[in-house]
Design a protein around this motif. Sequence first.
Motif, PDB file in Angstrom:
ATOM      1  N   ASP A 123      50.208  44.391  43.654  1.00 60.43           N
ATOM      2  CA  ASP A 123      49.139  43.926  43.327  1.00 60.43           C
ATOM      3  C   ASP A 123      48.327  44.974  43.329  1.00 60.43           C
ATOM      4  OD1 ASP A 123      49.482  41.230  42.869  1.00 60.43           O
ATOM      5  OD2 ASP A 123      50.214  40.384  44.688  1.00 60.43           O
ATOM      6  N   ILE A 124      48.355  45.980  44.695  1.00 57.30           N
ATOM      7  CA  ILE A 124      47.559  47.047  44.969  1.00 57.30           C
ATOM      8  C   ILE A 124      47.824  47.945  44.252  1.00 57.30           C
ATOM      9  CG2 ILE A 124      48.138  49.123  46.892  1.00 57.30           C
ATOM     10  CD1 ILE A 124      48.900  47.133  48.753  1.00 57.30           C
ATOM     11  N   TYR A 127      45.432  46.813  41.173  1.00 64.15           N
ATOM     12  CA  TYR A 127      44.411  47.171  41.164  1.00 64.15           C
ATOM     13  C   TYR A 127      43.668  48.446  41.063  1.00 64.15           C
ATOM     14  CZ  TYR A 127      40.320  47.033  44.008  1.00 64.15           C
ATOM     15  OH  TYR A 127      38.737  46.941  44.584  1.00 64.15           O
ATOM     16  N   GLU A 132      42.172  45.339  38.844  1.00 63.23           N
ATOM     17  CA  GLU A 132      41.882  43.775  38.817  1.00 63.23           C
ATOM     18  C   GLU A 132      43.034  43.552  40.051  1.00 63.23           C
ATOM     19  OE1 GLU A 132      44.474  43.103  35.606  1.00 63.23           O
ATOM     20  OE2 GLU A 132      42.982  44.400  34.032  1.00 63.23           O
ATOM     21  N   TYR A 133      41.978  41.970  40.457  1.00 61.99           N
ATOM     22  CA  TYR A 133      42.386  41.165  41.615  1.00 61.99           C
ATOM     23  C   TYR A 133      43.362  40.798  41.029  1.00 61.99           C
ATOM     24  CZ  TYR A 133      38.679  43.061  44.871  1.00 61.99           C
ATOM     25  OH  TYR A 133      37.788  43.741  45.436  1.00 61.99           O
ATOM     26  N   PRO A 134      44.529  39.985  41.721  1.00 60.89           N
ATOM     27  CA  PRO A 134      45.868  39.482  41.915  1.00 60.89           C
ATOM     28  C   PRO A 134      45.047  37.716  41.501  1.00 60.89           C
ATOM     29  CG  PRO A 134      46.260  40.161  43.936  1.00 60.89           C
ATOM     30  CD  PRO A 134      44.831  40.565  43.759  1.00 60.89           C
ATOM     31  N   GLU A 135      45.693  37.261  40.829  1.00 60.10           N
ATOM     32  CA  GLU A 135      45.721  35.728  40.191  1.00 60.10           C
ATOM     33  C   GLU A 135      45.018  34.615  41.343  1.00 60.10           C
ATOM     34  OE1 GLU A 135      47.184  31.879  37.215  1.00 60.10           O
ATOM     35  OE2 GLU A 135      47.373  34.372  36.341  1.00 60.10           O
ATOM     36  N   ILE A 137      42.658  35.381  43.623  1.00 66.37           N
ATOM     37  CA  ILE A 137      42.046  35.930  44.427  1.00 66.37           C
ATOM     38  C   ILE A 137      40.677  36.587  44.717  1.00 66.37           C
ATOM     39  CG2 ILE A 137      42.521  38.275  46.368  1.00 66.37           C
ATOM     40  CD1 ILE A 137      45.318  36.482  46.726  1.00 66.37           C
ATOM     41  N   THR A 138      40.504  35.745  45.811  1.00 66.50           N
ATOM     42  CA  THR A 138      38.650  35.898  45.284  1.00 66.50           C
ATOM     43  C   THR A 138      38.213  36.892  46.420  1.00 66.50           C
ATOM     44  OG1 THR A 138      38.095  35.479  47.574  1.00 66.50           O
ATOM     45  CG2 THR A 138      38.309  33.755  45.502  1.00 66.50           C
ATOM     46  N   LEU A 139      36.649  38.107  46.171  1.00 64.21           N
ATOM     47  CA  LEU A 139      36.733  39.487  46.749  1.00 64.21           C
ATOM     48  C   LEU A 139      36.332  39.167  48.094  1.00 64.21           C
ATOM     49  CD1 LEU A 139      33.324  39.925  44.345  1.00 64.21           C
ATOM     50  CD2 LEU A 139      35.923  40.578  44.342  1.00 64.21           C
ATOM     51  N   ASN A 140      36.509  38.308  49.243  1.00 61.83           N
ATOM     52  CA  ASN A 140      36.245  37.838  50.413  1.00 61.83           C
ATOM     53  C   ASN A 140      37.505  38.595  50.867  1.00 61.83           C
ATOM     54  OD1 ASN A 140      33.661  37.318  50.543  1.00 61.83           O
ATOM     55  ND2 ASN A 140      34.251  35.053  50.214  1.00 61.83           N
TER      56      ASN A 140
END
Length: 140
Positions: A123-124, A127, A132-135, A137-140
């Motif tokens: 995932d890192i 990104y 792109e963030y993983p499915e 996952i929010t910005l927080n």
Amino acid sequence: MAEYETCILGLRLALNVDVKDLQVISDSNLLIHQVREEWATKNEKIILYVVLVQRLADRFQEIKFKHIPRTQNEFADALATIVSMIQHPDSRYIDPVKIEIRDQPAYCAFVEVETEGKPWYIDIKVYLEKGEYPEGITLN
């Protein structure tokens, strides 16, 4: 040979996550000086390791090899302790460990391997490559 294999694994991992600049720190005086071509390498088995480390090193924009004496490297003792406690089912696999030097005590958590057979850092990597963030996952 074990020190060279560890170095090679670390270089391959860094290349896999597109690291451009790298500092390799080792308490192996022999490894550092042989890779820098400051000391001759006569053992045929070790020559193959030196050549592979140098080929991998050529793939970085900048790479430095630094020797730290074992007496000044408390991280080596900590890593040796961690390694002695962990038994991976595949004896040819080494879990990467990231070390950060901090002014305050740090706390760590166990990172589990993803069930899809991908490395824990996928995932890192996605990104860093695509932003792109993983499915889920929010910005927080």
